[in-house]
Design a protein around this motif. Structure first.
Motif, mmCIF file in Angstrom:
data_model
loop_
_atom_site.group_PDB
_atom_site.id
_atom_site.type_symbol
_atom_site.label_atom_id
_atom_site.label_comp_id
_atom_site.label_asym_id
_atom_site.label_seq_id
_atom_site.Cartn_x
_atom_site.Cartn_y
_atom_site.Cartn_z
ATOM 1 N N ASN A 1 0.828 -1.207 0.000
ATOM 2 C CA ASN A 1 0.000 0.000 0.000
ATOM 3 C C ASN A 1 0.861 1.254 0.000
ATOM 4 O O ASN A 1 0.563 2.217 -0.700
ATOM 5 C CB ASN A 1 -0.957 0.009 1.196
ATOM 6 C CG ASN A 1 -2.109 -0.950 1.011
ATOM 7 O OD1 ASN A 1 -2.458 -1.304 -0.105
ATOM 8 N ND2 ASN A 1 -2.710 -1.364 2.112
ATOM 9 N N ILE A 2 1.938 1.224 0.777
ATOM 10 C CA ILE A 2 2.855 2.368 0.807
ATOM 11 C C ILE A 2 3.483 2.548 -0.568
ATOM 12 O O ILE A 2 3.589 3.667 -1.065
ATOM 13 C CB ILE A 2 3.934 2.169 1.897
ATOM 14 C CG1 ILE A 2 3.297 2.299 3.283
ATOM 15 C CG2 ILE A 2 5.084 3.164 1.736
ATOM 16 C CD1 ILE A 2 4.196 1.892 4.434
ATOM 17 N N LEU A 3 3.886 1.446 -1.196
ATOM 18 C CA LEU A 3 4.463 1.543 -2.533
ATOM 19 C C LEU A 3 3.464 2.114 -3.524
ATOM 20 O O LEU A 3 3.814 2.930 -4.373
ATOM 21 C CB LEU A 3 4.944 0.160 -3.012
ATOM 22 C CG LEU A 3 6.188 -0.392 -2.337
ATOM 23 C CD1 LEU A 3 6.470 -1.817 -2.817
ATOM 24 C CD2 LEU A 3 7.390 0.494 -2.636
ATOM 25 N N LEU A 4 2.215 1.686 -3.418
ATOM 26 C CA LEU A 4 1.185 2.207 -4.321
ATOM 27 C C LEU A 4 0.963 3.698 -4.096
ATOM 28 O O LEU A 4 0.808 4.458 -5.054
ATOM 29 C CB LEU A 4 -0.127 1.441 -4.134
ATOM 30 C CG LEU A 4 -0.154 0.025 -4.689
ATOM 31 C CD1 LEU A 4 -1.456 -0.676 -4.298
ATOM 32 C CD2 LEU A 4 -0.011 0.033 -6.201
ATOM 33 N N GLU A 5 0.945 4.108 -2.836
ATOM 34 C CA GLU A 5 0.778 5.529 -2.542
ATOM 35 C C GLU A 5 1.949 6.322 -3.100
ATOM 36 O O GLU A 5 1.760 7.380 -3.694
ATOM 37 C CB GLU A 5 0.669 5.746 -1.033
ATOM 38 C CG GLU A 5 -0.643 5.274 -0.453
ATOM 39 C CD GLU A 5 -0.660 5.314 1.070
ATOM 40 O OE1 GLU A 5 0.299 5.854 1.677
ATOM 41 O OE2 GLU A 5 -1.634 4.803 1.647
ATOM 42 N N ASN A 6 3.164 5.798 -2.925
ATOM 43 C CA ASN A 6 4.340 6.483 -3.445
ATOM 44 C C ASN A 6 4.334 6.508 -4.965
ATOM 45 O O ASN A 6 4.753 7.485 -5.567
ATOM 46 C CB ASN A 6 5.625 5.823 -2.936
ATOM 47 C CG ASN A 6 5.863 6.110 -1.470
ATOM 48 O OD1 ASN A 6 5.312 7.051 -0.920
ATOM 49 N ND2 ASN A 6 6.658 5.294 -0.829
ATOM 50 N N ALA A 7 3.872 5.428 -5.573
ATOM 51 C CA ALA A 7 3.799 5.391 -7.031
ATOM 52 C C ALA A 7 2.847 6.468 -7.519
ATOM 53 O O ALA A 7 3.116 7.136 -8.521
ATOM 54 C CB ALA A 7 3.344 4.013 -7.506
ATOM 55 N N GLY A 8 1.733 6.646 -6.807
ATOM 56 C CA GLY A 8 0.801 7.706 -7.172
ATOM 57 C C GLY A 8 1.448 9.067 -7.036
ATOM 58 O O GLY A 8 1.298 9.927 -7.906
ATOM 59 N N SER A 9 2.201 9.268 -5.973
ATOM 60 C CA SER A 9 2.888 10.539 -5.761
ATOM 61 C C SER A 9 3.940 10.770 -6.828
ATOM 62 O O SER A 9 4.102 11.881 -7.322
ATOM 63 C CB SER A 9 3.549 10.554 -4.381
ATOM 64 O OG SER A 9 2.584 10.446 -3.370
ATOM 65 N N ILE A 10 4.649 9.721 -7.190
ATOM 66 C CA ILE A 10 5.679 9.835 -8.227
ATOM 67 C C ILE A 10 5.037 10.158 -9.571
ATOM 68 O O ILE A 10 5.529 10.987 -10.332
ATOM 69 C CB ILE A 10 6.520 8.538 -8.303
ATOM 70 C CG1 ILE A 10 7.387 8.425 -7.049
ATOM 71 C CG2 ILE A 10 7.386 8.515 -9.552
ATOM 72 C CD1 ILE A 10 8.070 7.086 -6.878
#
Length: 92
Positions: A43-52
């Protein structure tokens, strides 16, 4: 195992079964904790991917604006050269 079969078991056998169930429960709980942690990391990776992705879009907009500014600058330089060459032709 039926109630009737359980009633025929000795105290020692019942305690051994209880111990096995306890170990199995502990094992399952550890597995659940591990899976929850893994899910949280994803989930953290997905959130970061969205931010990126959002940052990339914003940067893309900055590059587009910079390209437009460069195009306008080059066009104005070209127009200045053309007007200078027209002035030079008229003075000859």
């Amino acid at each position: 195992m039926t109630d009737k079969e359980l009633k025929k078991l000795s105290r020692k056998e019942l305690l051994e079964m209880l111990l096995e169930q306890s170990k199995l429960l502990d094992s399952r709980q550890a597995e659940i904790d591990s899976l929850r942690s893994e899910l949280e990391n994803k989930n953290i990776l997905l959130e970061n991917a969205g931010s990126i992705a959002e940052a990339a879009l914003k940067i893309s907009g900055v590059f587009e604006a910079a390209q437009r500014a460069a195009d306008i600058y080059l066009e104005s330089v070209r127009q200045m050269r053309e007007s200078e060459s027209h002035v030079d032709e008229n003075t000859e």
